[in-house]
Design a protein around this motif. Sequence first.
Motif, PDB file in Angstrom:
ATOM      1  N   PHE A 118       0.893  -1.156   0.000  1.00 37.76           N
ATOM      2  CA  PHE A 118       0.000   0.000   0.000  1.00 37.76           C
ATOM      3  C   PHE A 118       0.925   1.198   0.000  1.00 37.76           C
ATOM      4  CE2 PHE A 118      -3.430   2.360   2.570  1.00 37.76           C
ATOM      5  CZ  PHE A 118      -4.231   2.528   1.464  1.00 37.76           C
ATOM      6  N   PHE A 119       0.803   2.050  -0.988  1.00 34.39           N
ATOM      7  CA  PHE A 119       1.731   3.173  -1.029  1.00 34.39           C
ATOM      8  C   PHE A 119       1.053   4.474  -1.423  1.00 34.39           C
ATOM      9  CE2 PHE A 119       2.389   2.615  -5.639  1.00 34.39           C
ATOM     10  CZ  PHE A 119       2.181   1.248  -5.788  1.00 34.39           C
ATOM     11  N   ILE A 120       1.704   5.548  -1.053  1.00 35.88           N
ATOM     12  CA  ILE A 120       1.178   6.883  -1.324  1.00 35.88           C
ATOM     13  C   ILE A 120       2.088   7.554  -2.343  1.00 35.88           C
ATOM     14  CG2 ILE A 120       0.398   9.035  -0.288  1.00 35.88           C
ATOM     15  CD1 ILE A 120       0.499   7.706   2.414  1.00 35.88           C
ATOM     16  N   LYS A 130      -6.527  11.186  -1.545  1.00 35.72           N
ATOM     17  CA  LYS A 130      -7.168  11.252  -0.224  1.00 35.72           C
ATOM     18  C   LYS A 130      -6.394  12.222   0.650  1.00 35.72           C
ATOM     19  CE  LYS A 130      -8.077   7.203   1.780  1.00 35.72           C
ATOM     20  NZ  LYS A 130      -9.455   6.889   2.175  1.00 35.72           N
ATOM     21  N   TYR A 175      -3.291   7.325  -3.075  1.00 30.75           N
ATOM     22  CA  TYR A 175      -3.099   5.981  -2.518  1.00 30.75           C
ATOM     23  C   TYR A 175      -3.256   4.908  -3.590  1.00 30.75           C
ATOM     24  CZ  TYR A 175      -3.272   7.652   2.318  1.00 30.75           C
ATOM     25  OH  TYR A 175      -3.001   8.277   3.502  1.00 30.75           O
ATOM     26  N   LEU A 195      -3.142   0.538  -3.904  1.00 32.52           N
ATOM     27  CA  LEU A 195      -3.042  -0.771  -3.246  1.00 32.52           C
ATOM     28  C   LEU A 195      -2.710  -1.821  -4.292  1.00 32.52           C
ATOM     29  CD1 LEU A 195      -3.449  -2.523  -0.682  1.00 32.52           C
ATOM     30  CD2 LEU A 195      -5.795  -2.790  -1.375  1.00 32.52           C
ATOM     31  N   LYS A 217       5.145   7.368   0.822  1.00 25.82           N
ATOM     32  CA  LYS A 217       5.159   6.401   1.921  1.00 25.82           C
ATOM     33  C   LYS A 217       4.706   5.065   1.380  1.00 25.82           C
ATOM     34  CE  LYS A 217       4.460   8.584   6.396  1.00 25.82           C
ATOM     35  NZ  LYS A 217       5.200   7.633   7.212  1.00 25.82           N
ATOM     36  N   PHE A 218       5.109   4.007   2.049  1.00 28.67           N
ATOM     37  CA  PHE A 218       4.656   2.684   1.617  1.00 28.67           C
ATOM     38  C   PHE A 218       4.652   1.736   2.801  1.00 28.67           C
ATOM     39  CE2 PHE A 218       8.764   0.721   1.996  1.00 28.67           C
ATOM     40  CZ  PHE A 218       9.648   1.771   1.782  1.00 28.67           C
ATOM     41  N   ILE A 219       3.861   0.706   2.673  1.00 30.07           N
ATOM     42  CA  ILE A 219       3.846  -0.346   3.679  1.00 30.07           C
ATOM     43  C   ILE A 219       3.579  -1.647   2.938  1.00 30.07           C
ATOM     44  CG2 ILE A 219       1.379  -0.131   4.229  1.00 30.07           C
ATOM     45  CD1 ILE A 219       2.083  -0.670   7.140  1.00 30.07           C
TER      46      ILE A 219
END
Lengths: 84, 142
Positions: B9-11, B48, B62, B64, B89-91
Amino acid sequence: MALKRKKRRRRVFRRRRVCRFCADASLKIDYKDAKTLRYFLTERGKIIPRRISDNCAKHQRELTLAIKRARQMALLPYTVEHSI
Amino acid sequence: MQLRKYESFFILDPDLPEDAHQSVGEKMRGVVESGGGTIVSYVPWGKKKLAYPVKKKTYGYYVLMEFASGSDLIAELERNMRLDERVLKFITVKLDDEFDPEAEKEKAPRTVPADDSDEEPAALRRDEEEGEEDEEDEEDEE
């Protein structure tokens, strides 16, 4: 002693303690679902403790992990007291 | 090598044009596929508002991405994301230890969740909770 107290007034307001996630299996804990997670935060963005939110230990654990992940992804605030 | 199922999931920088978002997506998908992984889904969630500013930006784009890959590919993917300036950012989260391509077909296609405004989800309405305290043993009182 416990008996004695029982005999006297036992006017305890007992709220039914049910974990929301146990009661409703369709409710999933997902770090991407900020809408649901936000319900378990205070106005300052702190995680509401288990004794208040009535979650069971298992779900509270999952919930805190999800909230922390959501914070990493800027979906939830770490704190509200920002002066930008 | 064992394939595991992951999601990333990254921005992305919201100020970039749409084709820049797509090219980042293609790059990341390319990283996964060249490393022997398979993309399960790639869903842009769109712009968002961020809960706090990231790199002076108050909005984020965002995305996914679900994929299956070996565990060593994650480091490579995250290295690429870290180097790419367009990724704010990412996760990456492991969804499953095993990847079953057959099970994927049965699942419904992933969609962008409804825009979460301040309204509470119906299942969590507050008034449900109140008024549930049952007053027991009231006759004990003198």
